[in-house]
Design a protein around this motif. Structure first.
Motif, PDB file in Angstrom:
ATOM      1  N   GLN A 127      40.842  48.685 111.811  1.00  0.00           N
ATOM      2  CA  GLN A 127      39.894  47.121 112.010  1.00  0.00           C
ATOM      3  C   GLN A 127      38.520  47.501 112.404  1.00  0.00           C
ATOM      4  O   GLN A 127      38.590  48.125 113.601  1.00  0.00           O
ATOM      5  CB  GLN A 127      40.504  46.126 112.710  1.00  0.00           C
ATOM      6  CG  GLN A 127      39.980  44.862 112.994  1.00  0.00           C
ATOM      7  CD  GLN A 127      40.647  43.858 113.730  1.00  0.00           C
ATOM      8  OE1 GLN A 127      41.602  44.112 114.343  1.00  0.00           O
ATOM      9  NE2 GLN A 127      40.051  42.641 113.844  1.00  0.00           N
ATOM     10  N   SER A 129      35.054  46.768 114.058  1.00  0.00           N
ATOM     11  CA  SER A 129      34.599  45.888 115.067  1.00  0.00           C
ATOM     12  C   SER A 129      33.276  46.559 115.828  1.00  0.00           C
ATOM     13  O   SER A 129      33.478  47.624 116.236  1.00  0.00           O
ATOM     14  CB  SER A 129      35.621  45.498 115.958  1.00  0.00           C
ATOM     15  OG  SER A 129      34.999  44.298 116.823  1.00  0.00           O
ATOM     16  N   THR A 131      30.991  47.551 118.390  1.00  0.00           N
ATOM     17  CA  THR A 131      31.091  48.171 119.984  1.00  0.00           C
ATOM     18  C   THR A 131      29.923  48.459 120.647  1.00  0.00           C
ATOM     19  O   THR A 131      28.879  48.928 119.917  1.00  0.00           O
ATOM     20  CB  THR A 131      31.816  49.417 120.299  1.00  0.00           C
ATOM     21  OG1 THR A 131      31.436  50.470 119.541  1.00  0.00           O
ATOM     22  CG2 THR A 131      33.564  49.050 119.533  1.00  0.00           C
ATOM     23  N   GLU A 190      28.597  40.436 109.268  1.00  0.00           N
ATOM     24  CA  GLU A 190      29.169  39.571 110.380  1.00  0.00           C
ATOM     25  C   GLU A 190      30.384  39.435 110.207  1.00  0.00           C
ATOM     26  O   GLU A 190      31.219  39.326 111.296  1.00  0.00           O
ATOM     27  CB  GLU A 190      28.323  38.311 110.307  1.00  0.00           C
ATOM     28  CG  GLU A 190      28.729  37.375 111.636  1.00  0.00           C
ATOM     29  CD  GLU A 190      28.040  36.150 111.446  1.00  0.00           C
ATOM     30  OE1 GLU A 190      28.166  35.246 112.324  1.00  0.00           O
ATOM     31  OE2 GLU A 190      26.984  35.859 110.599  1.00  0.00           O
ATOM     32  N   THR A 193      32.255  43.231 110.659  1.00  0.00           N
ATOM     33  CA  THR A 193      31.999  43.814 112.160  1.00  0.00           C
ATOM     34  C   THR A 193      32.013  43.057 113.275  1.00  0.00           C
ATOM     35  O   THR A 193      32.015  43.517 114.306  1.00  0.00           O
ATOM     36  CB  THR A 193      31.047  44.803 111.772  1.00  0.00           C
ATOM     37  OG1 THR A 193      29.751  44.204 111.745  1.00  0.00           O
ATOM     38  CG2 THR A 193      30.809  45.645 110.646  1.00  0.00           C
ATOM     39  N   GLY A 194      31.430  41.685 113.149  1.00  0.00           N
ATOM     40  CA  GLY A 194      31.267  40.901 114.214  1.00  0.00           C
ATOM     41  C   GLY A 194      29.755  41.023 114.583  1.00  0.00           C
ATOM     42  O   GLY A 194      29.184  40.258 115.394  1.00  0.00           O
TER      43      GLY A 194
END
Length: 346
Positions: A127, A129, A131, A190, A193-194
């Motif tokens: 997953q 995300s 960092t 977005e 990955t956020g």
């Protein structure tokens, strides 16, 4: 009725009949037009299949194969198959044991292990995300008194905060390789990955990536000049201003391409002599230049080039090489030496 009244009555009816005839002709034309529009579908026009279900629309006829049995759906006999293969050395291996309690009330964690009875390999991606890593650059003083400061990590830009090279490369890949518009690229980053980069930042990555690849581009350009044959072409692109310059009909730019089997060199500009002179063409005096015979390729300002007309523009040409001399070919052309085609006199 008197004769005068009868003539007036007949004249009035003639006008009404003429008006009704005109209305009937108009309605007939409109009905034919509607029937024509309703008869159009994805099978007899450029309409998408999603419009075939519109009310009143004539569905396209079922396609039938001409001869031979009807093919079944799915993979056809003899076609190569594709499946996930079992790997003898997986990246990770985990043992799984039954959890919970038996019907008798005993905890299965204390049960006797009878060995592996089933195996399963799962191909999965981690997953993604974003960092955030903080890098503190320290300064040290040598015994001689000199002070040294640690450098920032690779890809770091000026300022206290920035995106890393992996995310930047991902944005460039989505825009260039997958042709995803900038705003959709922002939404995709977005969602996956956020990270929330701005549209301006993502679009600016194109210029930064081009700057990083400038040396590579020059090396590719140099390798193309060493090739025996180079293909060249120019393609319009909708970039730049929407209003054409004075004296021009279109405002679009052109992407000039010079390529071999291994390398491709690009240049974005106009379809004029200045762009052609800035391109790699003038450096191909030792190569055979294959093109569509756009007149600027023959400009004397590009030097003495050896030309070959692209065979795609000679659909009826049949080359008949004769060692040591010219040979007539189809389409009114002739070949000299090693595949050099030129238009013969009528």
């Amino acid at each position: 009725m008197s004769r005068e009244q009868l003539l007036a009555f007949v004249g009035e009816q003639a006008k009404q009949i003429a008006a009704l005839t005109a209305v009937n002709e108009e309605l007939t034309t409109r009905l034919a037009r509607v029937e024509h529009l309703l008869s159009r579908n994805s099978g007899n026009s450029s309409m998408p299949p999603s419009r075939d279900d519109d009310p009143g629309r004539t569905a396209p006829a079922a396609r039938k194969r001409h001869g031979g049995p009807e093919r079944p759906k799915g993979k056809q006999p003899g076609a190569p198959g594709a499946n996930l293969a079992w790997l003898d050395k997986p990246d990770d291996q985990r043992d799984r044991f039954p959890q919970g309690y038996c019907a008798c009330g005993h905890d299965l964690a204390d049960a006797i292990d009878l060995g592996v009875v089933d195996r399963y390999q799962q191909h999965e991606i981690p997953q993604v995300s974003v960092t955030i890593t903080q890098y503190d650059q320290h300064a040290v003083r040598c015994g001689c008194g000199a002070v040294h400061t640690a450098t920032r990590p690779q890809g770091a830009r000026p300022g206290p905060v920035g995106y890393g090279p992996n995310l930047q490369a991902f944005a460039v890949y989505l825009m260039v390789a997958q042709h995803i518009p900038v705003q959709r690229c922002v939404e995709l980053l977005e969602s996956l990955t956020g990270a929330t980069p701005s549209a301006g930042f993502v679009h600016g990555m194109l210029t930064r990536a081009a700057g990083l690849l400038a040396e590579v581009d020059q090396r590719i350009r140099g390798l193309i000049t060493l090739a025996h044959a180079v293909c060249a072409d120019e393609t319009p692109l909708r970039v730049g201003p929407k209003t054409p310059k004075p004296g021009r009909k279109k405002a679009e730019k052109y992407l000039l391409v010079a390529c071999t089997e291994l390398y491709t060199h690009y240049l974005l500009g106009d379809r004029d002599l200045n762009t052609f002179k800035a391109f790699v063409l003038a450096e191909l005096t030792e190569s055979i230049l294959v093109h569509d015979r756009y007149h600027l390729y023959d400009s004397a300002e590009l030097g003495a080039l050896t030309h070959q007309l692209c065979c795609q523009h000679y659909p009826d040409t049949v080359v008949m090489p004769i060692p040591g001399g010219p040979a007539l070919v189809g389409g009114g052309a002739r070949v000299r030496g090693i595949g050099i085609i030129e238009r013969a006199a009528a």
